[in-house]
Design an enzyme around this catalytic site. Structure first.
Site, PDB file in Angstrom:
ATOM      1  N   HIS A  23       0.825  -1.008  -0.165  1.00 36.48           N
ATOM      2  CA  HIS A  23      -0.038   0.183   0.025  1.00 36.48           C
ATOM      3  C   HIS A  23       0.927   1.219  -0.289  1.00 36.48           C
ATOM      4  O   HIS A  23       0.796   2.017   1.191  1.00 36.48           O
ATOM      5  CB  HIS A  23      -1.310  -0.122   0.963  1.00 36.48           C
ATOM      6  CG  HIS A  23      -0.443  -0.030   2.643  1.00 36.48           C
ATOM      7  ND1 HIS A  23      -0.001   0.381   3.097  1.00 36.48           N
ATOM      8  CD2 HIS A  23      -1.183  -0.829   3.858  1.00 36.48           C
ATOM      9  CE1 HIS A  23       0.123   0.048   4.278  1.00 36.48           C
ATOM     10  NE2 HIS A  23      -0.436  -0.560   4.516  1.00 36.48           N
ATOM     11  N   HIS A  77      -6.746  -8.141  13.685  1.00 41.59           N
ATOM     12  CA  HIS A  77      -6.715  -7.299  13.167  1.00 41.59           C
ATOM     13  C   HIS A  77      -6.636  -7.748  11.542  1.00 41.59           C
ATOM     14  O   HIS A  77      -6.740  -8.356  11.094  1.00 41.59           O
ATOM     15  CB  HIS A  77      -5.328  -7.032  12.910  1.00 41.59           C
ATOM     16  CG  HIS A  77      -4.366  -5.658  12.166  1.00 41.59           C
ATOM     17  ND1 HIS A  77      -5.688  -4.885  11.886  1.00 41.59           N
ATOM     18  CD2 HIS A  77      -3.862  -5.659  11.563  1.00 41.59           C
ATOM     19  CE1 HIS A  77      -5.105  -3.443  11.346  1.00 41.59           C
ATOM     20  NE2 HIS A  77      -3.767  -3.893  10.792  1.00 41.59           N
ATOM     21  N   GLU A  79      -6.872  -5.417   9.279  1.00 40.34           N
ATOM     22  CA  GLU A  79      -6.255  -5.170   7.941  1.00 40.34           C
ATOM     23  C   GLU A  79      -5.628  -6.093   6.909  1.00 40.34           C
ATOM     24  O   GLU A  79      -5.841  -7.632   7.708  1.00 40.34           O
ATOM     25  CB  GLU A  79      -5.276  -3.860   7.870  1.00 40.34           C
ATOM     26  CG  GLU A  79      -4.633  -4.180   6.395  1.00 40.34           C
ATOM     27  CD  GLU A  79      -3.615  -2.621   6.811  1.00 40.34           C
ATOM     28  OE1 GLU A  79      -2.917  -2.505   8.541  1.00 40.34           O
ATOM     29  OE2 GLU A  79      -3.353  -2.373   5.535  1.00 40.34           O
ATOM     30  N   ASP A  81      -4.258  -7.927   4.628  1.00 41.57           N
ATOM     31  CA  ASP A  81      -2.696  -8.740   4.840  1.00 41.57           C
ATOM     32  C   ASP A  81      -2.934  -9.643   5.873  1.00 41.57           C
ATOM     33  O   ASP A  81      -1.959 -10.780   5.406  1.00 41.57           O
ATOM     34  CB  ASP A  81      -1.494  -7.662   5.081  1.00 41.57           C
ATOM     35  CG  ASP A  81      -1.668  -6.876   5.623  1.00 41.57           C
ATOM     36  OD1 ASP A  81      -2.292  -7.069   6.268  1.00 41.57           O
ATOM     37  OD2 ASP A  81      -0.630  -6.760   6.399  1.00 41.57           O
ATOM     38  N   HIS A 144      -2.354  -1.146  14.747  1.00 43.70           N
ATOM     39  CA  HIS A 144      -2.432   0.146  14.350  1.00 43.70           C
ATOM     40  C   HIS A 144      -3.899   0.273  13.675  1.00 43.70           C
ATOM     41  O   HIS A 144      -4.136   1.489  12.996  1.00 43.70           O
ATOM     42  CB  HIS A 144      -1.589   0.897  13.121  1.00 43.70           C
ATOM     43  CG  HIS A 144      -1.770  -0.008  11.809  1.00 43.70           C
ATOM     44  ND1 HIS A 144      -1.429  -1.060  11.503  1.00 43.70           N
ATOM     45  CD2 HIS A 144      -1.783   1.470  10.807  1.00 43.70           C
ATOM     46  CE1 HIS A 144      -1.885  -0.874   9.972  1.00 43.70           C
ATOM     47  NE2 HIS A 144      -2.368   0.322   9.718  1.00 43.70           N
ATOM     48  N   ASP A 163       0.718  -6.406  14.481  1.00 47.53           N
ATOM     49  CA  ASP A 163       1.639  -5.931  13.019  1.00 47.53           C
ATOM     50  C   ASP A 163       3.370  -5.304  14.336  1.00 47.53           C
ATOM     51  O   ASP A 163       4.264  -4.510  13.518  1.00 47.53           O
ATOM     52  CB  ASP A 163       1.139  -4.561  12.506  1.00 47.53           C
ATOM     53  CG  ASP A 163       0.299  -4.587  11.459  1.00 47.53           C
ATOM     54  OD1 ASP A 163       0.546  -5.550  10.835  1.00 47.53           O
ATOM     55  OD2 ASP A 163      -0.610  -4.300  11.202  1.00 47.53           O
ATOM     56  N   TYR A 191       9.585   0.334   9.541  1.00 47.25           N
ATOM     57  CA  TYR A 191       8.126  -0.321   9.349  1.00 47.25           C
ATOM     58  C   TYR A 191       7.451   0.392  10.284  1.00 47.25           C
ATOM     59  O   TYR A 191       6.008   0.921  10.164  1.00 47.25           O
ATOM     60  CB  TYR A 191       8.315  -2.100   9.823  1.00 47.25           C
ATOM     61  CG  TYR A 191       7.096  -2.338   9.995  1.00 47.25           C
ATOM     62  CD1 TYR A 191       6.073  -3.523   8.970  1.00 47.25           C
ATOM     63  CD2 TYR A 191       5.955  -1.950  10.433  1.00 47.25           C
ATOM     64  CE1 TYR A 191       5.138  -3.294   9.430  1.00 47.25           C
ATOM     65  CE2 TYR A 191       4.930  -2.674  11.102  1.00 47.25           C
ATOM     66  CZ  TYR A 191       4.436  -3.561   9.763  1.00 47.25           C
ATOM     67  OH  TYR A 191       3.278  -3.529  10.125  1.00 47.25           O
ATOM     68  N   HIS A 222       4.612  -9.930  10.764  1.00 49.61           N
ATOM     69  CA  HIS A 222       5.433  -9.630   9.925  1.00 49.61           C
ATOM     70  C   HIS A 222       7.005  -9.941  10.485  1.00 49.61           C
ATOM     71  O   HIS A 222       7.268  -9.519  11.096  1.00 49.61           O
ATOM     72  CB  HIS A 222       5.554  -7.937   9.354  1.00 49.61           C
ATOM     73  CG  HIS A 222       4.206  -7.935   8.735  1.00 49.61           C
ATOM     74  ND1 HIS A 222       3.767  -8.835   7.432  1.00 49.61           N
ATOM     75  CD2 HIS A 222       3.346  -7.058   9.239  1.00 49.61           C
ATOM     76  CE1 HIS A 222       2.776  -8.196   7.357  1.00 49.61           C
ATOM     77  NE2 HIS A 222       2.060  -6.812   7.900  1.00 49.61           N
TER      78      HIS A 222
HETATM   79 FE1  FEO Z   1      -1.850  -3.424   9.652  1.00 49.28          FE
HETATM   80 FE2  FEO Z   1       0.002  -5.950   8.563  1.00 49.28          FE
HETATM   81  O1  FEO Z   1      -1.470  -5.293   8.428  1.00 49.28           O
END
Ligand code: FEO
Length: 398
Positions: A23, A77, A79, A81, A144, A163, A191, A222
């Site tokens: 993104h 989360h 999001e 991903d 986040h 994250d 990051y 991640h």
């Molecule tokens: Fe906030 Fe890895 O997504």
């Protein structure tokens, strides 16, 4: 061979070696979407992966258990991903119940058709027993996204941190002691700067909550899993979230016919010659990615911003940089604007106005030079560079 974190706890994620744009964030080293499986009397999968890679995730899960034996899928989360693979996971795992907080469930319903899903909404003080182990949930709003939470397994002193503490690195290694620590911390900083910076206060709250937990491993969503350098990453998050400065000055510029560039080089020379212990960096904003600029901005204490005038405006890439760094809400810097112009100094003037937008402290009036800077103008730039470096040092000392 499955990667084991602890006895009967495994990594079942995906390494994305090819992604270079996450993104709009540059992922020059690729990325991983980490997911984990806990095998106990009950079996739980912690988090999904990007929807494109659900088959890989299911393949790893199937290597560890039969799919109908998975009892829970935790979504920390929403999001995509991480949550992207969850609809397909829930189809493939016929007995799995989704565990998530109320906000996450609300958001999931906006992303997916959740008809037929088994869902248990968990509250922060709730635990779910897997048998010998317990899943405890800690909400970490805005780290986040609003629904973000982390999952803690007290019996293994293991924190699935979502994250937080993550890095975008594609690698065959899974643990921080198997990879170069400097690179991991560099990527963790990148990051943090590009994703987490606006939420420093919330990170502080999360770190306070983490202090109350015994942690021998942090498994983020991640990158590398922290098992050796836990205190290092916690200390870095502490510093970054407090907005601590380094003795660092950035000179950001764009240029049309090298005049503003010459001014930038004069500023650099003045800073470097007078105050060599300040890390002064020259960044042509059309040659430097937003991701890199934001990363260096995180702990910079002083900034010079230069643009000529194009069609009565500042240069478009400089506008993009300033917009990006405003959104990231970096802590205050000491700064000034500069730029050359032909018949109207609008570009430099707009850079100067941006200092108010950014809520930064103005070091001096903008330096505006008509056409090409002569020796006197370059001397003015060198003097401003000296002041910039001194201001960078002074802000660190405060
Ligand atoms: Fe906030 Fe890895 O997504």
């Amino acid at each position: 061979m499955p990667v084991s974190l602890k006895n009967n706890i495994f990594w079942v994620g995906y390494v994305d070696w090819s992604v270079r744009d996450f993104h709009s964030y540059d992922t020059v080293r690729g990325a991983t979407y980490n997911s984990y499986l806990i095998r106990d009397e009950k079996t739980a999968v912690i988090d999904g992966v990007n929807e494109n890679f659900v088959d890989f995730q299911l393949h790893r899960i199937a290597a560890l258990t039969t799919l109908d034996k998975v009892d829970y899928v935790v979504c920390n989360h929403t999001e995509l991903d991480h949550a992207g693979s969850i609809p397909e996971l829930l189809k493939a795992l016929p007995n799995a119940t989704l565990l998530c907080n109320a906000k996450c469930y609300e958001e999931m319903k906006l992303y997916f058709d959740t008809t037929g899903w088994r869902v248990k909404v968990v509250s922060p003080d709730e635990t779910v027993s897997l048998g010998k182990r317990t899943l405890a949930f800690v909400n970490t709003p805005m780290v986040h996204w609003p629904e973000s939470m982390v999952t803690y397994v007290p019996e293994d002193e293991l924190l699935f941190s979502m994250d937080a503490f993550g890095q975008h690195i594609a690698t065959s290694e899974r643990f921080d002691d198997e990879y170069d620590l400097g690179t991991i911390l560099t990527e963790a900083k990148l990051y943090y700067a590009n994703i987490v910076t606006p939420y420093g206060k919330q990170v502080q709250t999360t770190l306070d909550k983490a202090k109350g937990l015994k942690i021998s491993m942090i498994a983020p969503a991640h990158g590398l899993i922290w098992r050796k350098n836990i205190s290092a990453i916690l200390e870095h998050y502490q510093r970054w979230s407090l907005g601590e400065y380094s003795p660092k000055a950035l000179i950001l510029f764009d240029s049309m016919w090298h005049s503003t560039e010459k001014m930038a080089e004069g500023i650099l020379q003045g800073a470097a010659d007078s105050t060599p212990d300040v890390d002064t960096q020259l960044m042509n904003v059309r040659r430097t990615t937003l991701t890199r600029i934001a990363t260096e901005m995180l702990d910079a204490s002083a900034v010079a911003i230069g643009s000529p005038t194009l069609n009565m405006m500042l240069m478009p890439q400089m506008a993009a940089v300033l917009t990006y760094i405003k959104g990231l809400k970096f802590t205050q810097k000491t700064a000034f604007a500069f730029g050359s112009y032909g018949w109207a100094s609008a570009g430099c003037d707009q850079c100067d106005k941006w200092l108010d937008e950014l809520n930064w402290t103005r070091l001096c009036d903008p330096i505006k030079i008509k056409f090409r800077p002569d020796q006197a103008a370059l001397q003015q730039c060198r003097e401003a560079g000296k002041k910039l470096a001194e201001a960078a040092k002074a802000r660190v000392a405060k």
